[in-house]
Design a protein around this motif. Structure first.
Motif, PDB file in Angstrom:
ATOM      1  N   ALA A   1       0.818  -1.074  -0.015  1.00  0.00           N
ATOM      2  CA  ALA A   1       0.105   0.017   0.204  1.00  0.00           C
ATOM      3  C   ALA A   1       0.815   1.383   0.003  1.00  0.00           C
ATOM      4  O   ALA A   1       0.657   2.075  -0.716  1.00  0.00           O
ATOM      5  CB  ALA A   1      -0.895   0.042   1.317  1.00  0.00           C
ATOM      6  N   ALA A   2       2.048   1.277   0.551  1.00  0.00           N
ATOM      7  CA  ALA A   2       2.813   2.466   0.679  1.00  0.00           C
ATOM      8  C   ALA A   2       3.541   2.767  -0.495  1.00  0.00           C
ATOM      9  O   ALA A   2       3.730   3.682  -1.058  1.00  0.00           O
ATOM     10  CB  ALA A   2       3.971   2.375   1.760  1.00  0.00           C
ATOM     11  N   PHE A   3       3.894   1.343  -1.407  1.00  0.00           N
ATOM     12  CA  PHE A   3       4.687   1.643  -2.335  1.00  0.00           C
ATOM     13  C   PHE A   3       3.828   2.320  -3.515  1.00  0.00           C
ATOM     14  O   PHE A   3       4.232   3.105  -3.982  1.00  0.00           O
ATOM     15  CB  PHE A   3       4.999   0.127  -3.189  1.00  0.00           C
ATOM     16  N   ILE A   4       2.325   1.768  -3.552  1.00  0.00           N
ATOM     17  CA  ILE A   4       1.359   2.298  -4.399  1.00  0.00           C
ATOM     18  C   ILE A   4       1.125   3.934  -4.042  1.00  0.00           C
ATOM     19  O   ILE A   4       1.149   4.666  -5.037  1.00  0.00           O
ATOM     20  CB  ILE A   4       0.014   1.624  -4.477  1.00  0.00           C
ATOM     21  N   ALA A   5       0.849   4.176  -2.715  1.00  0.00           N
ATOM     22  CA  ALA A   5       0.729   5.740  -2.397  1.00  0.00           C
ATOM     23  C   ALA A   5       1.741   6.430  -2.881  1.00  0.00           C
ATOM     24  O   ALA A   5       1.556   7.493  -3.209  1.00  0.00           O
ATOM     25  CB  ALA A   5       0.290   5.623  -0.856  1.00  0.00           C
ATOM     26  N   ILE A   6       3.099   6.200  -2.345  1.00  0.00           N
ATOM     27  CA  ILE A   6       4.203   6.924  -2.581  1.00  0.00           C
ATOM     28  C   ILE A   6       4.257   7.204  -4.268  1.00  0.00           C
ATOM     29  O   ILE A   6       4.724   8.450  -4.708  1.00  0.00           O
ATOM     30  CB  ILE A   6       5.539   6.525  -2.172  1.00  0.00           C
ATOM     31  N   ARG A   7       4.370   6.228  -4.984  1.00  0.00           N
ATOM     32  CA  ARG A   7       4.332   6.260  -6.343  1.00  0.00           C
ATOM     33  C   ARG A   7       3.355   7.062  -6.961  1.00  0.00           C
ATOM     34  O   ARG A   7       3.658   7.796  -7.853  1.00  0.00           O
ATOM     35  CB  ARG A   7       4.557   4.952  -7.262  1.00  0.00           C
ATOM     36  N   THR A   8       2.039   7.021  -6.705  1.00  0.00           N
ATOM     37  CA  THR A   8       0.863   7.693  -7.017  1.00  0.00           C
ATOM     38  C   THR A   8       1.062   9.160  -6.730  1.00  0.00           C
ATOM     39  O   THR A   8       0.841   9.835  -7.728  1.00  0.00           O
ATOM     40  CB  THR A   8      -0.541   6.952  -6.311  1.00  0.00           C
ATOM     41  N   GLU A   9       1.444   9.118  -5.630  1.00  0.00           N
ATOM     42  CA  GLU A   9       1.511  10.963  -5.350  1.00  0.00           C
ATOM     43  C   GLU A   9       2.959  11.586  -6.068  1.00  0.00           C
ATOM     44  O   GLU A   9       2.541  12.567  -6.644  1.00  0.00           O
ATOM     45  CB  GLU A   9       2.058  11.119  -3.795  1.00  0.00           C
ATOM     46  N   ALA A  10       3.829  10.632  -6.328  1.00  0.00           N
ATOM     47  CA  ALA A  10       4.987  11.347  -7.328  1.00  0.00           C
ATOM     48  C   ALA A  10       4.501  11.370  -8.744  1.00  0.00           C
ATOM     49  O   ALA A  10       4.585  12.706  -9.091  1.00  0.00           O
ATOM     50  CB  ALA A  10       6.274  10.360  -7.393  1.00  0.00           C
ATOM     51  N   LEU A  11       3.718  10.477  -9.051  1.00  0.00           N
ATOM     52  CA  LEU A  11       3.375  10.812 -10.377  1.00  0.00           C
ATOM     53  C   LEU A  11       2.272  11.968 -10.523  1.00  0.00           C
ATOM     54  O   LEU A  11       2.307  12.802 -11.288  1.00  0.00           O
ATOM     55  CB  LEU A  11       2.363   9.666 -10.834  1.00  0.00           C
ATOM     56  N   ALA A  12       1.347  12.119  -9.661  1.00  0.00           N
ATOM     57  CA  ALA A  12       0.612  13.263  -9.460  1.00  0.00           C
ATOM     58  C   ALA A  12       1.142  14.654  -9.425  1.00  0.00           C
ATOM     59  O   ALA A  12       0.610  15.428 -10.113  1.00  0.00           O
ATOM     60  CB  ALA A  12      -0.670  13.227  -8.456  1.00  0.00           C
ATOM     61  N   VAL A  13       2.247  14.582  -8.775  1.00  0.00           N
ATOM     62  CA  VAL A  13       2.823  15.986  -8.406  1.00  0.00           C
ATOM     63  C   VAL A  13       3.494  16.230  -9.793  1.00  0.00           C
ATOM     64  O   VAL A  13       3.475  17.455 -10.056  1.00  0.00           O
ATOM     65  CB  VAL A  13       3.792  15.901  -7.296  1.00  0.00           C
ATOM     66  N   ARG A  14       4.173  15.306 -10.315  1.00  0.00           N
ATOM     67  CA  ARG A  14       4.781  15.635 -11.780  1.00  0.00           C
ATOM     68  C   ARG A  14       3.720  16.281 -12.934  1.00  0.00           C
ATOM     69  O   ARG A  14       4.186  16.818 -13.470  1.00  0.00           O
ATOM     70  CB  ARG A  14       5.527  14.233 -12.148  1.00  0.00           C
TER      71      ARG A  14
END
Length: 155
Positions: free
Chosen positions: A117-130
């Motif tokens: 869940a943390a993997f997905i949440a961290i990567r999702t946020e990184a994609l959204a910010v970019r």
């Protein structure tokens, strides 16, 4: 014009998800595959359609497993899951693969420690910010929330 939030689910029936795919192809047209070769993302997508976006976390019941943050355009040898392949890459190749696929090191560490869940949440946020940074170049107003429901086009 105000943007829609980053999609919570990867569903190509959604215009918002299709916009995400176009942004990602523009920003990352070529990326390292797990064997070190260069992947032409647009060519891969045109050959295999959305099946090119494979899930890293495939276990049922994992919150946000259908998120775009859980989808990568990477190939693996037969019988090897994307998760297994990611966790077995060499450190020198990992640096390039992680950068080319917008996987923050903290997300990779979460995956290594079994925190899907943390993997997905961290990567999702990184994609959204970019993606938000990209939209700002065109003076598109940010969505009120970073993540939001994936609206399915019905017309």
């Amino acid at each position: 014009m105000q943007a829609r939030p980053f999609p919570a689910r990867f569903d190509t029936r959604s215009a918002r998800v299709r916009a995400f795919i176009l942004w990602e192809l523009r920003e990352y047209p070529q990326r390292k595959d797990l064997d070190g070769s260069i992947v032409d993302a647009a060519a891969m997508l045109s050959r295999a359609s959305v099946d090119s976006y494979r899930q890293v976390v495939t276990e049922r019941g994992v919150l946000a497993a259908s998120s775009p943050g859980n989808r990568l355009m990477l190939s693996t040898p037969g019988g090897v899951s994307l998760r297994q392949a990611l966790l077995s890459i060499t450190p020198d190749l990992a640096i390039h693969v992680l950068a080319d696929h917008v996987i923050p090191y903290s997300a990779y560490q979460a995956l290594r420690h079994g925190d899907d869940a943390a993997f997905i949440a961290i990567r999702t946020e990184a994609l959204a910010v970019r993606e938000r940074r990209f939209m700002a170049q065109f003076h598109v107003q940010e969505a009120d929330e970073l993540l939001g429901e994936t609206d399915i086009d019905t017309e």
